[in-house]
Design a protein around this motif. Structure first.
Motif, short mmCIF file in Angstrom:
data_model
loop_
_atom_site.label_atom_id
_atom_site.label_comp_id
_atom_site.label_asym_id
_atom_site.label_seq_id
_atom_site.Cartn_x
_atom_site.Cartn_y
_atom_site.Cartn_z
N ILE A 270 0.64 4.91 0.08
CA ILE A 270 -0.22 6.07 0.27
C ILE A 270 0.55 7.27 0.79
CG2 ILE A 270 -1.05 5.08 2.46
CD1 ILE A 270 -3.67 6.65 1.97
N THR A 271 1.48 7.06 1.75
CA THR A 271 2.12 8.20 2.44
C THR A 271 3.19 8.84 1.56
OG1 THR A 271 1.79 6.96 4.48
CG2 THR A 271 3.19 8.91 4.59
N TRP B 7 10.37 0.32 17.20
CA TRP B 7 9.53 0.28 15.99
C TRP B 7 8.05 0.20 16.41
CZ3 TRP B 7 5.96 -3.14 13.99
CH2 TRP B 7 5.69 -3.06 12.63
N SER C 191 5.30 -0.75 3.98
CA SER C 191 5.57 -2.08 4.54
C SER C 191 5.72 -3.11 3.42
CB SER C 191 4.42 -2.51 5.47
OG SER C 191 4.25 -1.55 6.46
N HIS D 5 7.80 4.77 3.93
CA HIS D 5 7.44 3.82 5.00
C HIS D 5 6.60 2.65 4.50
CE1 HIS D 5 7.75 7.76 7.08
NE2 HIS D 5 6.63 8.11 6.49
N THR E 68 5.20 2.79 15.54
CA THR E 68 4.24 2.24 14.58
C THR E 68 2.82 2.23 15.12
OG1 THR E 68 6.00 0.91 13.65
CG2 THR E 68 3.78 0.21 13.14
N LYS F 212 5.59 14.50 1.27
CA LYS F 212 4.75 15.60 1.77
C LYS F 212 5.41 16.96 1.91
CE LYS F 212 2.15 12.59 4.82
NZ LYS F 212 1.78 12.43 6.21
N GLN G 5 1.72 5.79 14.42
CA GLN G 5 1.71 6.35 13.06
C GLN G 5 1.08 5.46 11.99
OE1 GLN G 5 2.20 9.31 12.45
NE2 GLN G 5 3.58 10.14 13.99
N ARG H 217 4.42 20.40 5.50
CA ARG H 217 3.09 19.87 5.83
C ARG H 217 1.98 20.92 5.83
NH1 ARG H 217 6.75 15.99 5.40
NH2 ARG H 217 6.28 14.09 6.53
N GLN I 116 0.83 -1.21 0.00
CA GLN I 116 0.00 0.00 0.00
C GLN I 116 0.86 1.25 0.00
OE1 GLN I 116 -1.71 -0.86 3.82
NE2 GLN I 116 -3.37 -2.02 2.92
C1 FAD Z 1 6.38 1.14 10.58
C2 FAD Z 1 5.47 1.92 9.71
C3 FAD Z 1 4.85 1.29 8.66
C4 FAD Z 1 4.07 2.04 7.78
N1 FAD Z 1 3.51 1.41 6.70
C5 FAD Z 1 2.93 2.16 5.74
C6 FAD Z 1 2.48 1.58 4.52
O1 FAD Z 1 2.57 0.35 4.32
N2 FAD Z 1 1.97 2.37 3.58
C7 FAD Z 1 1.86 3.71 3.74
O2 FAD Z 1 1.41 4.38 2.83
N3 FAD Z 1 2.24 4.31 4.89
C8 FAD Z 1 2.78 3.57 5.88
N4 FAD Z 1 3.19 4.16 7.04
C9 FAD Z 1 3.13 5.61 7.14
C10 FAD Z 1 2.13 6.17 8.13
O3 FAD Z 1 0.83 6.06 7.64
C11 FAD Z 1 2.57 7.63 8.37
O4 FAD Z 1 3.77 7.59 9.10
C12 FAD Z 1 1.52 8.45 9.04
O5 FAD Z 1 0.39 8.61 8.23
C13 FAD Z 1 2.06 9.86 9.40
O6 FAD Z 1 2.63 10.47 8.28
P1 FAD Z 1 4.12 11.03 8.36
O7 FAD Z 1 5.00 9.95 8.83
O8 FAD Z 1 4.43 11.68 7.06
O9 FAD Z 1 4.09 12.09 9.52
P2 FAD Z 1 3.56 13.58 9.46
O10 FAD Z 1 2.45 13.69 8.46
O11 FAD Z 1 4.70 14.50 9.32
O12 FAD Z 1 2.89 13.70 10.88
C14 FAD Z 1 3.59 14.11 12.05
C15 FAD Z 1 2.63 14.90 12.91
O13 FAD Z 1 2.28 16.11 12.25
C16 FAD Z 1 0.85 16.21 12.17
N5 FAD Z 1 0.51 16.87 10.90
C17 FAD Z 1 1.00 16.55 9.66
N6 FAD Z 1 0.47 17.37 8.73
C18 FAD Z 1 -0.35 18.20 9.37
C19 FAD Z 1 -1.19 19.26 8.96
N7 FAD Z 1 -1.27 19.65 7.67
N8 FAD Z 1 -1.94 19.90 9.89
C20 FAD Z 1 -1.87 19.53 11.19
N9 FAD Z 1 -1.09 18.53 11.64
C21 FAD Z 1 -0.34 17.88 10.74
C22 FAD Z 1 0.33 14.80 12.25
O14 FAD Z 1 -1.01 14.74 12.72
C23 FAD Z 1 1.32 14.18 13.22
O15 FAD Z 1 0.91 14.46 14.54
C24 FAD Z 1 3.91 3.43 7.98
C25 FAD Z 1 4.50 4.04 9.08
C26 FAD Z 1 5.28 3.32 9.95
C27 FAD Z 1 5.92 4.02 11.11
#
Ligand code: FAD
Length: 463
Positions: free
Chosen positions: A128-129, A418, A169, A167, A422, A132, A425, A135, A126
């Protein structure tokens, strides 16, 4: 369908994937990442059915609460790649259901793709992330326009995409990258409203892997992560061509968020069901180590474990409620309830650190410093290590040491770290779960309850 052997051979397909600065020639043969491939191969063998056209039991779409429960229970026993394949299929079908009215052709394309992938027995991860960038800015407002995956060229027969998904998986172990927008888009973000399927070996796809896998030769001191580990992939789309039949959304900004929400539902259901077992294990570790330390009757220890078991029970109740209150779509697929799924996942994620704090408080410093299994076996110090790790005649030193190893591995070492990040997030951060819970909570019911309690019935339905 493929056997484990077929699966391993299928990964030798020219994919461009890296680990610690080196390009991997064949991921199945890599000394560390190959272990994850081996776990996934066992999943293939487990579900192998030679009947032509057969679909793996783990991929079957549930059609009732009972079938959904069966799938949730089954998925607790499978490797992560197998699980994310199912979650991807359910995401695609959920999205197809939700775009049906606006884009019936795309919905049909999604369903045809799912059918094909199920029959070919492929694994999907997947994406999706996005990276960015800043932010606070929208995709189209970033200094570097590539911080969200976007279409850089539209050609006859397809699109060219650029960007990075982080990130991801098991990205290097699957066959297909389900690439979808990470959030809602607004007018101006049209090039970023792209949802498509990309083969891992498509020219231009490059993946950098990271892993919490233990790097010690003797993995007996890592009883959990030494058995199973899954790397995350930093997936780069360096101008990748995607044929039209693999494009499910292109430019319809108003529908972009729907893909993210569909994935969120299935990711959080997976996260919630994983937490149900993990929370029980944390309670179990706390109880076992307090017994091994001779402290299970002490009041402050009992209180901490009571608080832990209440959280474990609430997480379990949310999963039960999410399944029991599932919704059946027009296609007959059973989707878990959004509110219970999101609120339960939030509750578990928010309280993971509290559970671990209590466990560390109860367990003591040997969580970090218990000697290794090889030390216990050493002819000079082994018997002494076992003697001093024992707490009474009834508690063997080796037993107590192994409990500490498991607690360290699960909560306080590379895998423990981790886990800590995890839980919060993965599936979107706590904020995302609060937003979705808010969207589905019955505020009218809450306001009515407040107005009735306040003896103000004349305002019901008016404020
Ligand atoms: C081990 C692991 C496995 C993962 N597996 C997958 C996967 O298989 N596929 C996938 O797509 N993703 C995966 N993820 C990603 C996960 O979904 C993201 O880490 C999560 O959505 C947060 O995004 P970010 O890491 O970019 O953090 P950020 O978006 O930078 O978030 C950090 C903080 O900032 C806040 N924030 C960010 N933007 C804003 C905004 N505009 N306004 C207000 N607050 C904000 C957030 O709420 C959070 O509190 C995985 C993550 C981990 C740690």
């Amino acid at each position: 369908m493929m056997t484990g052997k077929d699966y391993k051979a299928s990964l030798d397909d020219g994919r461009e994937t890296y680990f610690e600065g080196e390009q991997i020639a064949n991921v199945a043969e890599h000394p560390l990442l190959g272990q994850t491939v081996e776990s996934a191969a066992k999943g293939y063998d487990r579900f192998y059915d030679p009947t032509p056209g057969a679909v793996g039991a783990f991929m079957k779409v549930p059609d009732s609460a009972a079938a959904l429960r069966e799938q949730v229970e089954l998925h607790e026993t499978v490797d992560l790649l197998t699980h994310v394949t199912y979650a991807s299929i359910m995401t695609l079908l959920t999205a197809a259901d939700r775009i049906e009215a606006d884009l019936p052709e795309n919905a049909a394309r999604i369903r045809a793709y799912v059918d094909q992938v199920q029959k070919a027995d492929l694994r999907i991860t997947q994406c999706i992330t996005d990276s960015k960038g800043d932010r606070s800015k929208r995709p189209s407002q970033q200094d570097d326009p590539d911080h969200y995956v976007r279409v850089v060229e539209r050609r006859d027969g397809g699109v060219v995409i650029r960007g990075a998904k982080l990130h991801i998986s098991a990205a290097s172990m699957g066959h297909e990258l389900m690439t979808i927008p990470t959030k809602s888009m607004k007018p101006g973000d049209e090039d970023y409203a792209i949802a498509c399927m990309v083969p891992v070996n498509a020219p231009g796809v490059k993946i950098i892997n990271t892993t919490y896998a233990p790097r010690h030769e003797d993995t007996r001191d890592f009883p959990i992560s030494g058995q199973h580990h899954t790397p995350e992939g930093f997936v780069i789309f360096d101008d990748v061509f995607v044929p039209s039949e693999r494009v499910f959304l292109d430019g319809q900004v108003e529908l972009a968020g729907l893909f993210a929400h569909s994935l969120g539902l299935w990711e959080r259901l997976g996260g919630l069901s994983g937490m149900v077992n993990s929370f029980d294990a944390l309670v179990g570790f706390a109880q076992l180590i307090s017994e091994a330390n001779g402290l299970e009757r002490v009041a402050h220890i009992r209180e901490k474990i009571s608080e832990m078991l209440i959280h474990a029970t609430l997480v379990r109740s949310s999963l039960e409620a999410a399944i029991e209150n599932c919704q059946i779509t027009s296609d007959g697929a059973a989707f878990p309830d959004e509110l219970y799924t999101n609120a339960g996942k939030y509750h578990g994620a928010a309280n993971w650190s509290l559970m671990v704090r209590h466990l560390h408080d109860i367990g003591g410093g040997a969580i970090l410093t218990a000697p290794g299994i090889a030390d216990l076996e050493n002819e000079h110090v082994g018997h002494l290590a076992r003697k001093y790790m024992s707490t009474s005649q009834a508690v063997d030193g080796q037993y107590r040491t192994r409990l500490f190893h498991a607690i360290r591995d699960f909560t306080a070492d590379a895998y423990g770290g981790w886990n800590a990040v995890t839980q919060i997030q993965a599936g979107g951060g706590l904020y995302a779960q609060r937003i979705v819970s808010r969207l589905h909570y019955d505020f009218e019911r809450a306001k009515r309850a407040a107005l009735e309690l306040a003896r103000m019935p004349e305002y019901i339905g008016k404020v």
